[in-house]
Design an enzyme around this catalytic site. Sequence first.
Site, mmCIF file in Angstrom:
data_model
loop_
_atom_site.group_PDB
_atom_site.id
_atom_site.type_symbol
_atom_site.label_atom_id
_atom_site.label_comp_id
_atom_site.label_asym_id
_atom_site.label_seq_id
_atom_site.Cartn_x
_atom_site.Cartn_y
_atom_site.Cartn_z
ATOM 1 N N LYS A 125 0.861 -1.192 0.000
ATOM 2 C CA LYS A 125 0.000 0.000 0.000
ATOM 3 C C LYS A 125 0.884 1.224 0.000
ATOM 4 O O LYS A 125 2.016 1.188 0.490
ATOM 5 C CB LYS A 125 -0.865 0.024 1.273
HETATM 6 N N1 GLU Z 1 -7.307 0.034 -2.987
HETATM 7 C C1 GLU Z 1 -8.075 -1.132 -3.280
HETATM 8 C C2 GLU Z 1 -8.120 -2.047 -2.084
HETATM 9 O O1 GLU Z 1 -7.925 -1.632 -0.960
HETATM 10 C C3 GLU Z 1 -7.626 -1.812 -4.561
HETATM 11 C C4 GLU Z 1 -6.254 -2.377 -4.550
HETATM 12 C C5 GLU Z 1 -5.791 -2.890 -5.891
HETATM 13 O O2 GLU Z 1 -6.574 -2.970 -6.813
HETATM 14 O O3 GLU Z 1 -4.603 -3.218 -5.971
HETATM 15 O O4 GLU Z 1 -8.434 -3.209 -2.187
#
Ligand code: GLU
Length: 439
Positions: A125
């Site tokens: 993240k």
């Molecule tokens: N931000 C989204 C999540 O928390 C998508 C993450 C992604 O597609 O890599 O799942």
Amino acid sequence: MATKVENSQPDGALQTKERYAHEPGVFGEAIAYFNEAADRLELPKTIRRILTHPSRQVIISIPFQRDNGEFEVFTGYRVQYNFARGPAKGGIRYHPGVTLDEVTALAFWMTWKCAVVDLPFGGGKGGVTCDPSKLSAGELERLTRRYTAEIIEVIGPDKDVPAPDVGTTPQTMAWVMDTVSMHLRSHTPAVVTGKPICVGGSKGRVEATGRGVMICIESALEKMGKALRGQRVVVQGFGNVGSITARLLHERGAKIVGISDQFTGMHNKDGLDPVAAIEYIANAKNQKRSLEGLPGATAISNTALLELDCDILVPAAIENQITAKNAKRIKAFLIAEGANGPTTPEAHQMLSDAGVTIIPDILANAGGVTVSYFEWVQDRMGYYWRESEVNDRLKDVMRENFDEVWNMAERYKAPLRQAAYMLAIRRVVDCYQTRGIYA
Ligand code: GLU
């Protein structure tokens, strides 16, 4: 140049990895769920120690120029929590509340989210501590490009693949893709997912998280022998996840009795039309992009919204919304966590004791990353699927893994969250056992 940081925070506070596991904080709380599941799996100490530490945490300073010519320096992060199953995967968040602790928790959740739906990815993240609503499009572009340039050594289709999250959009991802492609002098669409379709995005990606939430709700109701039609639903948060979940549930006959955004809650016990609400906030005259003043609904506070009389509650905003303070007053029999980490461990216990079924974040909102995986696959093939194909595959992945979690919960007489963690941990641990620990 990106820097690996273990022992410092921008505010200078001591922040060792060990500290996370014992101190309160978003990551500390997230670890609590892991520990419970690890106990039930009787996970050996070594692997437990590895899995409670992030593989890599990067902190960067991002100088960028404001439209008035002045320079500012923002702080950004990229945490790559685990690589056992594949490249790190997870969004980039632009929000004033972003901290290393929060990004680490979010990367930790991504690890289990990818594993629970059996994607060949680890967890990651990123984030920048900023308020994107106060930045112009030009400022956002410059900020995004510099952020990308600072983490360029650690991201890539086989290393770590970012995506949108709170405060970022497909446009943001297009800038990430362009910056990487320009630096590498090589077209690299698979470095990031959630892109606009014209630059290698996947059909169905924008809707995917909400669609996954809807599929999980349908699956849970089926198991309970109930129909979706006529169920009264409250959705907290009206961004990408909340608005699309509300629309898809409404299309299938559910009654949306409450919605909210960061400014207000809106309530109508006879039902709201989410499509009209989506159009209302998109209207050029609505400069704040707020639900305030939505016709046919009464304004209520966020606190009152969560406690409304309803059958299904979808928290689709940010962390720690359902706490020990309000858990007792929640009336829904089913909660589907569209957001990451909306329920504190204490509240989760109280609600489970009260017989509420909670579809945990790592399963409920995994539709987004599942279609991100499809996007990554399509980018690497250079061949793009029809929307119906994307949606069918998404449905298969969600249903299959929902069933696995449900069966695990029945077998172990565990809440769905614990079962989801157990399934995910087992899949990650299988990889460690097979690959071995390179020590
Ligand atoms: N931000 C989204 C999540 O928390 C998508 C993450 C992604 O597609 O890599 O799942």
